[in-house]
Design a protein around this motif. Structure first.
Motif, short mmCIF file in Angstrom:
data_model
loop_
_atom_site.label_atom_id
_atom_site.label_comp_id
_atom_site.label_asym_id
_atom_site.label_seq_id
_atom_site.Cartn_x
_atom_site.Cartn_y
_atom_site.Cartn_z
N ALA A 80 0.83 -1.21 0.00
CA ALA A 80 0.00 0.00 0.00
C ALA A 80 0.86 1.25 0.00
O ALA A 80 0.49 2.28 -0.56
N MET A 81 2.02 1.17 0.64
CA MET A 81 2.92 2.31 0.76
C MET A 81 3.94 2.36 -0.38
O MET A 81 4.79 3.25 -0.40
N GLY A 103 -13.42 10.66 11.55
CA GLY A 103 -13.45 11.69 10.52
C GLY A 103 -13.73 11.17 9.12
O GLY A 103 -14.20 11.91 8.27
N TYR A 104 -13.43 9.90 8.89
CA TYR A 104 -13.65 9.31 7.57
C TYR A 104 -15.00 8.61 7.52
O TYR A 104 -15.44 8.04 8.52
N ASP A 105 -15.63 8.60 6.34
CA ASP A 105 -16.80 7.73 6.20
C ASP A 105 -16.31 6.31 5.93
O ASP A 105 -15.14 6.10 5.59
N VAL A 119 -14.54 5.35 2.38
CA VAL A 119 -13.48 6.15 1.75
C VAL A 119 -12.25 5.31 1.41
O VAL A 119 -11.56 5.58 0.41
N ARG A 151 -12.30 4.03 -2.12
CA ARG A 151 -12.20 4.94 -3.26
C ARG A 151 -10.94 5.81 -3.20
O ARG A 151 -10.63 6.48 -4.19
N TRP A 186 -4.85 6.38 -1.47
CA TRP A 186 -3.78 7.21 -0.91
C TRP A 186 -4.00 7.51 0.57
O TRP A 186 -3.09 8.00 1.22
N LEU A 187 -5.17 7.21 1.09
CA LEU A 187 -5.38 7.41 2.53
C LEU A 187 -4.81 6.25 3.35
O LEU A 187 -4.78 6.32 4.58
N LEU A 188 -4.35 5.19 2.67
CA LEU A 188 -3.59 4.10 3.32
C LEU A 188 -4.38 3.44 4.44
O LEU A 188 -3.80 3.02 5.46
N SER A 202 -17.62 8.75 10.05
CA SER A 202 -18.50 9.92 9.99
C SER A 202 -19.92 9.52 9.63
O SER A 202 -20.86 10.28 9.90
N GLY A 208 -10.75 12.67 2.46
CA GLY A 208 -11.52 11.74 3.29
C GLY A 208 -12.32 12.41 4.38
O GLY A 208 -13.32 11.87 4.84
N TYR A 209 -11.89 13.59 4.82
CA TYR A 209 -12.58 14.30 5.90
C TYR A 209 -13.57 15.29 5.32
O TYR A 209 -13.32 15.89 4.28
N VAL A 253 -14.92 18.67 10.21
CA VAL A 253 -14.53 17.68 11.22
C VAL A 253 -13.47 18.23 12.18
O VAL A 253 -13.44 17.88 13.36
N ARG A 282 -14.95 19.72 15.28
CA ARG A 282 -15.63 18.88 16.28
C ARG A 282 -14.74 17.74 16.79
O ARG A 282 -15.11 17.07 17.77
N LEU A 325 -8.13 14.75 15.81
CA LEU A 325 -7.65 14.51 14.44
C LEU A 325 -6.50 15.45 14.08
O LEU A 325 -5.89 15.30 13.02
N VAL A 357 0.22 9.89 4.70
CA VAL A 357 -0.86 10.09 3.72
C VAL A 357 -0.47 11.20 2.72
O VAL A 357 -0.69 11.06 1.52
N ALA A 365 1.87 9.63 0.37
CA ALA A 365 1.18 8.67 -0.52
C ALA A 365 0.39 9.40 -1.59
O ALA A 365 0.32 8.96 -2.74
N ALA A 366 -0.21 10.52 -1.22
CA ALA A 366 -0.96 11.31 -2.20
C ALA A 366 -0.03 11.85 -3.28
O ALA A 366 -0.34 11.81 -4.48
N ARG A 389 2.85 10.48 -4.17
CA ARG A 389 3.25 9.34 -5.01
C ARG A 389 2.15 8.99 -6.00
O ARG A 389 2.42 8.70 -7.17
#
Lengths: 284, 284
Positions: free
Chosen positions: A64-65, A133-135, A138, A141, A144-146, A177, B133-134, B138, B141, B145, B156, B159-160, B162
């Protein structure tokens, strides 16, 4: 005694180093960017538990990385070296770390063996639910959020634990979220439901972007053999309160029963905790 | 030449160390948990730009992380030592790092001065929009995070970048799950709008959980003096395409003009880029 072994092409069984001395450059991207991965295992009587599962997850994290890490057999030899050198015959924490290393150089990788911290086990936990914080979709899709990688970038996990402790709690269960139960900062969530005499063991579904728990996976295998029905989320907080037991499971603390969530009691079951604890102990 | 200076109570002006040698233990939580903070500044002719703004943001990050870091004057003396020792009179990168250090010990903190990497500046950027992702509320609240803190947990962000490079792009603009423009992985987003002869310079609002950009802040002050109107989001991707110019601004690369987003061209303006670039250069 803490033992440090670097994975080093010049030392097929690993290069023993002194963990009490500086060993990393300040320019290693592991520290400058949290750009690396890790695994934490428990070794009992000199043997690491769930070694294959941890090495498999390390490989998944590396992929993944896009991180080029040593092959499993190289890790195994370094782990073996570290466990041979240690003079401690108690339970040990075996930590595997691989960073991206210096800019342009290869990965920095090591094995660190140290005693299990005291006071870690056997306590019931007061837990807070905290928004991650993430749904829950995510991760699928946005690779890159690893989401499925166990990276060194754990500042949020540590901040969540500090937040919990400053509010009188012991640990955290993250929620998405969109209101789904996810995982702990360093553990997997389990619930039990007993219906018509049938015991169900349930964990949030991996597709929600959580880390695949090696301890949860091993316990599920053992529980199925022992007659439990297995289930995989989605779970919402109400499911935790309606359950017959809630646990956080991880490789070193093992099974930890939750006694309250956001200050409200949840069902505790010494019987189920003992039964599941025995199954956890049976894992090799 | 790269110069490393540790902040050390025994050395009021900082302790000079060898950056080419290992200086950190593998148990430092900066590397094991990405548990630390940083700042990156540019020094021109031996003087760091925007020093106060960087030290202020470092203090804000430390507060968000509940991290006890040295006071500003201690940082300033270490920076001064590092810049005095270096024999490089070109532009220099001045990096400040503070980790939580060893479990139970105090912070590990250092200043690293190194040359500006070559090839960084003067190129127009192809950018991808990537979901962070957020949602954009967020951060307000969920303080755990650490949305406004510049932490070492940058896996992250890396990774984004890359992901962008593997898709033929140079950089990234993150968007929130509710469709707002956020920031780059290592930069702040700016757009220009010229309406009826009035020049507007607009950046996403801080409340969306982005990092307060020191370069954006300094440029805004300079632009206001030069007659620009200033604006603070919310911005959506359509605003980028409808603008008269899009830039990513950061402390070392400085102002970088965006020429395409997700493969679609955006308006480029050599005139506005030159004008804003001169304002950026005027910052001290």
């Amino acid at each position: 005694m803490t033992v440090l072994v670097f994975l080093d092409p010049d030392y097929p069984d690993g290069r023993i180093a002194d963990a009490s001395q500086p060993q990393l450059k300040v320019t290693d991207t592991g520290v400058t960017r949290g750009d690396g991965i890790f695994e934490t295992m428990l070794a009992v009587s000199g043997t690491p538990r769930k070694l294959r599962a941890h090495l498999a997850r390390l490989a998944t994290s590396a992929e993944a990385m896009e991180l080029d890490v040593p092959a499993s057999d190289v890790w195994e030899r370094a782990i073996s070296t570290a466990l041979t050198v240690t003079d401690d015959d108690g339970d040990l924490v075996v930590k595997l770390v691989a960073t991206r290393g210096e800019e342009g150089a290869g990965a920095t990788a090591w094995v660190l063996v140290s005693p299990v911290p005291g006071g870690l086990r056997g306590r019931r936990l007061a837990v807070l639910l905290l928004d991650r914080g993430y749904d829950s979709t995510v991760g699928q899709r946005a690779p890159w959020l690893l989401m499925g990688a166990k990276t060194l970038s754990y500042a949020v996990n540590m901040a969540a634990l500090r937040h919990a402790r400053s509010h009188g709690a012991d640990d955290v269960i993250f929620t998405s979220s969109d209101g789904k139960v996810l995982e702990g900062p360093t553990s997997t969530v389990l619930i039990a439901r007993v219906r018509d005499g049938v015991k169900h063991l349930i964990t949030p579904q991996l597709e929600s972007g959580i880390l695949p728990g090696t301890s949860q996976g091993a316990l599920f295998t053992a529980a199925r053999s022992a007659g439990w029905e297995l289930g995989y989320g989605p779970l919402v907080p109400a499911d935790l309160f309606a359950s017959d037991g809630v646990w956080l499971i991880s490789s070193v603390r093992l099974l930890a029963e939750v006694e309250s969530i956001d200050g409200k009691p949840v069902t505790v079951s010494p019987e189920l905790t003992a039964e599941l604890g025995a199954l956890v102990d049976s894992v090799s």
